[in-house]
Structure formats: structure tokens, C-alpha cells
Design an enzyme around this catalytic site. Structure first.
Site, PDB file in Angstrom:
ATOM      1  N   LYS A 273      -6.795 -13.568  -8.551  1.00  0.00           N
ATOM      2  CA  LYS A 273      -8.003 -13.623  -7.742  1.00  0.00           C
ATOM      3  C   LYS A 273      -8.972 -12.516  -8.192  1.00  0.00           C
ATOM      4  CE  LYS A 273      -8.671 -11.966  -3.077  1.00  0.00           C
ATOM      5  NZ  LYS A 273      -8.177 -11.544  -1.831  1.00  0.00           N
TER       6      LYS A 273
ATOM      7  N   LYS B 235       0.827  -1.212   0.000  1.00  0.00           N
ATOM      8  CA  LYS B 235       0.000   0.000   0.000  1.00  0.00           C
ATOM      9  C   LYS B 235       0.858   1.258   0.000  1.00  0.00           C
ATOM     10  CE  LYS B 235      -4.483  -1.470   1.686  1.00  0.00           C
ATOM     11  NZ  LYS B 235      -5.597  -1.188   2.596  1.00  0.00           N
TER      12      LYS B 235
ATOM     13  N   LYS C 169     -12.175  -6.362  -6.379  1.00  0.00           N
ATOM     14  CA  LYS C 169     -12.969  -5.166  -6.678  1.00  0.00           C
ATOM     15  C   LYS C 169     -12.089  -3.992  -7.054  1.00  0.00           C
ATOM     16  CE  LYS C 169     -13.382  -4.090  -1.764  1.00  0.00           C
ATOM     17  NZ  LYS C 169     -14.233  -4.161  -0.579  1.00  0.00           N
TER      18      LYS C 169
END
Ligand code: TRP
Length: 339
Positions: free
Chosen positions: A203, A121, A206
């Protein structure tokens, strides 16, 4: 015999929080949330909206408010019964922030620096590597430890954070005396691993840039059918589960998770038929599975008074449980208690 009356055997506590950033996907649902619903008689479920975690990356206030409400409504819409589970919004329970500070002072810089999610991140949001992003796992530890949770259902992405939670709790218990239940990661048995419809080696996510790669729980039937029609497959034109057929394997996994049919049964059902038929069948099954959830979500989102009441009820119960653990931790650390 005497003990049977005095000792109430409590169900094991299962706890998870979900961030209110974007609508969950079919992957989140089949891989996790649907199982929370299935487990609600077996465990005491504790599920909350992680709105404090959400601000470790910048959020637009009006949008955040909407998403918190919607995520809470979605917990109800997927079928979690507020009578059987503790459902609440993290920021409504101040003890999360309070315990987080105590845990921050018992968590090492080195431990947090090793978290792969922090590294990922901070690479992704290089202009906003804030203290909260760094302390994210100790807030997560507070979420879990406040409720003395026995199990945390985890996917691969949160495994490291759960491991750290255990380390923090064990260390705290060792230094100050027994305070926290050590939570175990819970690997779900009937858990489908849903992959991207556009790149089935990845995977389903979203945050994928390509909206065709995932099914959002709010997608309408036409969108769902279209996305499945476009799903990447192979050129064999035979519906069978086999190595090297990642796209078809993924569709079979989804279809199986929803219809309960085995791969053999699915192969028989679509023997001699093309991928077009199969994709339509998967799309229809998914749309049918999501329809009642979407209907319940719409009803809830139109009844803000009821939602607010449910949030208040959940917050009140959560505050009660969390305050007890917080007080215990404060006392052990040497704070002066006013009651
Ligand atoms: N970090 C989790 C995620 O992004 C959300 C979360 C916050 C959580 N607190 C938690 C999950 C406690 C399990 C237990 O998915």
C-alpha cells in the site's frame, strides 16, 4: 403527524480523526479524505486532528505544533466545509482525555495486548513502549463514543481498533446502562486502493523510506511527474488492467479515480501508446487534482488568525457535544456531578 414535528430526523454521524504526523499521501486522499468531502451533504461529518494519539511516539514539540496546524488547515483545504462538518483538534476538547480514563478502567489488558498495531509499533519503537501506546485504542474509543458516532470510515489498519471500540461500548452499556451509540465501520464505495509506486504489491504509505514510492499532497507538479515517470511497471508496454500487472493496474486505478474514466476507456485512450505517455498523463491528472488543494492550503497557512478562529469555533462546538456524553458516562458510573 404529531411526531413529525416533535422528532427531528438527524443525519447519521460519520467520524474520523487523522494523526498530524507527516503529510497525507495521494493514497490517503483518494482512499479516504476525498470521500469525506463527497459525503458531507449526506452525513454529519466529524473530523479532527488526532494530536493526542501522535505523542504515543516521541514528537519534536516545534514540529508537532506546525503539523497540527497544517493538518487542520488541510482538512479545510481538501474541501471540508466547517459549516457542514465539525472540524477540530482533539487536544482542544479535554473530554477525550477524561473519557479515555473511564474507558481505560473498562478495557482489559488482554484486549489491548492483542492489538496488532500495538505489537507492530512496540517492535518498531522498542525504546519507547509507553502506556499511551498501549492505551491508544481506548483513546480512539473515547474519540468515537463521545460524539455518539454512527459510522467510522475504516481502512484495514484501523478495523481491529473499531471492533474493540464496539466491544468497549457494548460492555459499558451492559454494565452501566445505555450510554453510547455502537458505531459501525463504514466501507466506502468509491474508494481507490492506491499502492506504492515503487512496489505495487504494498500500500502507498507516507512512512515508506523511499520518497519515490508515494505522492505527498504537498508535492509540486515537477515532483509528481518525476515520481510517476519512475513508477515501477512491467515490460509488456501495453496499458491494460490485468493480473500480474500490479504497477500498471495501480496507475490505472489512480487515473480512473481522478478522471472517472473506466478501465476500458483508459485502455482505448492509450492503445498503441507507450507507458511514458500514460505515466505523464497520470502525473498531470494528479497534479491538476492537487493544485487547488495546495493553493487553498497556502492561503490558510498564511492566515493564522483565521485558522485560529476556525479551531476555536470547532473546539467550542465539539466541547459542547462531548461534554454531554462525558457527563452521561460519569453519572452512570457513580460520580458526583456539580451541575
Ligand atoms: N488511529 C487512527 C489512525 O492512526 C486515528 C484515529 C484516532 C481515529 N482516533 C480515531 C480514526 C477515531 C477514526 C476514529 O489512523
Amino acid at each position: 403527524m404529531e411526531n413529525q414535528n416533535t422528532e427531528i430526523v438527524r443525519k447519521k454521524r460519520m467520524l474520523s480523526l487523522i494523526q498530524p504526523t507527516g503529510t497525507p499521501t495521494l493514497g490517503n486522499y483518494l482512499g479516504a479524505q476525498r470521500n469525506w468531502v463527497r459525503m458531507q451533504d449526506e452525513f454529519d461529518g466529524i473530523y479532527a486532528v488526532a494530536d493526542l494519539h501522535a505523542i504515543t511516539v516521541r514528537q519534536e514539540p516545534a514540529k508537532l505544533r506546525q503539523q497540527i496546524t497544517e493538518m487542520f488547515a488541510l482538512l479545510l483545504a481538501i474541501g471540508l466545509d466547517p459549516e457542514k462538518n465539525l472540524l477540530f483538534v482533539q487536544s482542544h476538547v479535554p473530554a477525550h482525555s477524561q473519557l479515555c480514563w473511564l474507558l481505560n478502567c473498562n478495557t482489559q489488558f488482554g484486549e489491548l495486548s492483542r492489538m496488532t498495531q500495538f505489537k507492530d509499533k512496540s517492535a518498531k519503537h522498542a525504546d519507547n513502549i509507553n502506556l499511551g501506546l498501549f492505551a491508544y485504542p481506548s483513546l480512539m474509543a473515547a474519540d468515537i463514543l463521545l460524539y455518539q458516532a454512527d459510522y467510522v470510515p475504516v481502512g484495514a489498519d484501523q478495523k481491529q481498533h473499531c471492533e474493540l471500540t464496539r466491544n468497549i461500548a457494548e460492555r459499558f452499556n451492559g454494565i452501566y446502562g445505555n450510554t453510547f451509540t455502537i458505531p459501525e465501520p463504514y466501507i466506502m464505495k468509491t474508494c481507490a486502493r492506491v499502492r506504492s509506486l515503487q512496489d505495487p504489491t504494498k500500500k502507498m504509505s507516507k512512512s515508506d523510506e523511499n520518497v519515490n514510492s508515494y505522492i505527498s499532497l504537498k508535492d509540486d507538479k515537477d515532483t509528481i511527474l518525476r515520481k510517476f515517470r519512475r513508477a515501477v511497471t512491467d515490460s509488456e508496454a501495453c496499458v491494460r488492467y490485468a493480473e500480474g500487472k500490479d504497477g500498471i493496474n495501480n496507475l490505472m486505478e489512480i487515473y480512473s479515480a481522478i478522471t472517472n474514466k473506466s478501465y476500458d476507456e483508459i485502455e482505448a485512450e492509450f492503445a498503441g501508446r507507450g507507458y511514458g505517455d500514460f505515466k505523464t498523463a497520470v502525473g498531470e491528472a494528479v497534479a491538476e487534482e492537487l493544485r487547488p488543494i495546495q493553493e487553498r492550503l497556502a492561503v490558510l497557512m498564511n492566515d493564522k488568525a483565521q485558522l485560529t478562529q476556525l479551531m476555536k469555533d470547532g473546539a467550542e462546538k465539539a466541547q459542547y457535544v462531548a461534554a454531554k456524553t462525558l457527563a452521561k458516562a460519569q453519572k452512570k458510573m457513580g460520580y458526583v456531578m456539580l451541575k
